[in-house]
Design an enzyme around this catalytic site. Structure first.
Site, mmCIF file in Angstrom:
data_model
loop_
_atom_site.group_PDB
_atom_site.id
_atom_site.type_symbol
_atom_site.label_atom_id
_atom_site.label_comp_id
_atom_site.label_asym_id
_atom_site.label_seq_id
_atom_site.Cartn_x
_atom_site.Cartn_y
_atom_site.Cartn_z
ATOM 1 N N TYR A 40 0.655 -33.762 -24.108
ATOM 2 C CA TYR A 40 -0.597 -34.224 -24.715
ATOM 3 C C TYR A 40 -0.767 -33.736 -26.148
ATOM 4 O O TYR A 40 -0.377 -32.611 -26.476
ATOM 5 C CB TYR A 40 -1.784 -33.719 -23.891
ATOM 6 C CG TYR A 40 -1.978 -34.459 -22.578
ATOM 7 C CD1 TYR A 40 -1.966 -35.849 -22.509
ATOM 8 C CD2 TYR A 40 -2.206 -33.744 -21.404
ATOM 9 C CE1 TYR A 40 -2.163 -36.506 -21.310
ATOM 10 C CE2 TYR A 40 -2.407 -34.392 -20.190
ATOM 11 C CZ TYR A 40 -2.391 -35.780 -20.158
ATOM 12 O OH TYR A 40 -2.592 -36.428 -18.971
ATOM 13 N N LYS B 179 -10.924 -7.870 -3.050
ATOM 14 C CA LYS B 179 -11.782 -8.895 -3.660
ATOM 15 C C LYS B 179 -10.936 -10.016 -4.284
ATOM 16 O O LYS B 179 -9.734 -9.831 -4.528
ATOM 17 C CB LYS B 179 -12.677 -8.256 -4.714
ATOM 18 C CG LYS B 179 -11.930 -7.676 -5.918
ATOM 19 C CD LYS B 179 -12.828 -6.772 -6.757
ATOM 20 C CE LYS B 179 -12.057 -6.163 -7.919
ATOM 21 N NZ LYS B 179 -12.844 -5.111 -8.597
ATOM 22 N N MET C 196 -3.170 -30.444 -16.717
ATOM 23 C CA MET C 196 -3.892 -30.042 -15.511
ATOM 24 C C MET C 196 -2.937 -29.737 -14.355
ATOM 25 O O MET C 196 -3.090 -28.739 -13.656
ATOM 26 C CB MET C 196 -4.877 -31.137 -15.084
ATOM 27 C CG MET C 196 -5.756 -30.702 -13.916
ATOM 28 S SD MET C 196 -6.792 -32.018 -13.278
ATOM 29 C CE MET C 196 -7.845 -32.350 -14.678
HETATM 30 C C1 LIG Z 1 -11.996 -3.908 -8.762
HETATM 31 C C2 LIG Z 1 -12.472 -2.521 -8.598
HETATM 32 C C3 LIG Z 1 -11.584 -1.487 -8.227
HETATM 33 C C4 LIG Z 1 -10.084 -1.671 -8.165
HETATM 34 O O1 LIG Z 1 -9.519 -1.390 -9.423
HETATM 35 P P1 LIG Z 1 -7.942 -1.442 -9.678
HETATM 36 O O2 LIG Z 1 -7.780 -1.133 -11.117
HETATM 37 O O3 LIG Z 1 -7.513 -2.842 -9.354
HETATM 38 O O4 LIG Z 1 -7.316 -0.439 -8.764
HETATM 39 C C5 LIG Z 1 -12.121 -0.252 -7.921
HETATM 40 N N1 LIG Z 1 -13.460 -0.018 -8.021
HETATM 41 C C6 LIG Z 1 -14.322 -0.977 -8.423
HETATM 42 C C7 LIG Z 1 -15.768 -0.641 -8.546
HETATM 43 C C8 LIG Z 1 -13.860 -2.248 -8.742
HETATM 44 O O5 LIG Z 1 -14.720 -3.193 -9.154
#
Ligand SMILES: *Cc1c(COP(=O)(O)O)cnc(C)c1O
Length: 369
Positions: free
Chosen positions: A264, A38, A313
């Site tokens: 800044y 993800k 930025m």
């Molecule tokens: C993001 C996520 C993981 C991965 O977790 P890590 O700590 O990065 O290994 C596993 N299960 C779910 C449901 C997640 O949202």
């Protein structure tokens, strides 16, 4: 690793493979492995990471949202993809792109069943998420009968897995709570499987779960941060290799005198003669303002150069007084010899946040030896 000419996030697929093999060595050979990709594979490069994981033979990939899964399908990734957080607006896309939804509430379950029926699906794989204490997404124990009744005779869908998520798997002071979550999941899944009439796979562990509670690996584990080289633990970190290295080059050097200010709002005032370097990355690249004013530093010729003044930025300024460096020289924000966890800790956050913050403006370079 070759010389860079601009701000670059290098992604080392050999390190990714090393981390995968390390995590695999912590679980039984027959346990399935789900790679969490993800958020652009934790800010790295989702497609090349997913291709590498597919090549290594992982059983599943997971994304948070449907559109991330569609990007993987566009890249002809064939591995099953679990969508952890689907919304009703995504259900058509989920089925059209052969993505597998996590069903976590009564509303989501009922609406997905309707869409699956309308689209004439047969035994479409779905994953049932139970809440065992994180109180984020998932059915509660009291929903077991409702969910089992809806699913046991369903023609449209088939339960591919049951899962839950630990709230504090990295924190051994919370061990009693984690063990309680594991027991609750065991109890729920036993009861649910009996009512369902067939046996889906079960999974509960994220990276820290794999390392701290291997006895709860069930039939599959889910790893994200560990694959990318961080283990929420110094001992484990020493065994893992950071996949992403953020590097940049010095655009300009300034020599300033006492009472001159930098950046800044004139947030930094020099107490004496200083040498400063301006680097071409800023909050639009993911280096948030919380890293400014000395909270974090970069590495130039092996020496720490703290960020001075406010993060802009598109730029940061660092103090390079006493460092033998010139315009065009390399600066390392994080990587193998400069932990993203340490960079993050300076601003009271965690590796997950800095890694996933690196914006799409930053060039990605894939490295594999
Ligand atoms: C993001 C996520 C993981 C991965 O977790 P890590 O700590 O990065 O290994 C596993 N299960 C779910 C449901 C997640 O949202």
């Amino acid at each position: 690793m070759g010389k860079i000419g601009e701000t670059t996030l290098q992604i080392d697929l050999t390190a990714l493979e090393h981390n995968y093999r390390y995590l695999r060595s912590k679980i039984a050979p027959k346990t399935k492995f789900l790679a969490v990709v993800k958020a652009f594979a934790y800010g790295s490069d989702m497609i090349s990471v997913a291709q590498k994981m597919e090549q290594l033979g992982v059983d599943y990939l997971a994304v948070a949202y449907a559109k991330e899964g569609s990007l993987l399908r566009d890249a002809v990734i064939k591995t099953p993809i679990l969508v952890l957080h689907p919304l009703p607006a995504n259900f058509d896309e989920i089925i059209d792109r052969c993505l597998e939804p996590s069903l976590y509430s009564r509303k989501i379950l009922v609406e997905f069943l309707e869409v699956a029926k309308a689209k004439n699906q047969k035994a479409y794989p779905v994953h049932i998420k139970f809440n065992t204490g994180l109180n984020r997404l998932g059915f509660n124990e009291a929903d077991v009968d409702f969910v089992a009744d809806k699913l046991k005779d369903s023609q449209e869908v088939k339960v591919a897995s049951l899962f839950s998520h630990l709230a504090a798997s990295e924190d051994l002071e919370e061990k009693p709570f984690s063990l309680d979550q594991i027991n609750t999941f065991k109890k729920i899944s036993k009861n649910f499987i009996k009512k369902l009439g067939y046996v889906p796979i079960r999974h509960m562990l994220n990276t820290s779960g794999i390392l701290n509670y291997p006895e709860a690996q069930f039939e599959m584990v889910r790893s994200g941060i560990g694959l990318y080289g961080y283990g929420n633990d110094a001992e484990v970190d020493s065994q893992l290799k950071p996949v992403a290295s953020l590097k940049t080059i010095i655009s300009q050097i300034h020599h300033i005198e006492a009472n001159e200010t930098v950046g800044y709002n004139r947030a930094f005032t020099s107490k004496g003669s200083r040498k400063t370097a301006t680097l071409p990355l800023g909050h639009a690249d993911g280096i948030g303002r919380q890293y400014g004013n000395g909270k974090a530093s970069v590495l130039i010729h092996g020496k720490k150069a703290p960020i001075i003044g406010n993060v802009c930025m598109d730029m940061i300024m660092v103090d390079v007084t006493g460092i033998d460096c010139e315009e065009g020289n390399e600066a390392i924000v994080f990587g193998p010899n400069k932990s993203a966890e340490d960079f993050a800790a300076g601003a009271q956050t965690i590796s997950y946040e800095i890694l996933t913050a690196i914006s799409q403006r930053v060039k990605r370079e894939i490295i594999e030896d």
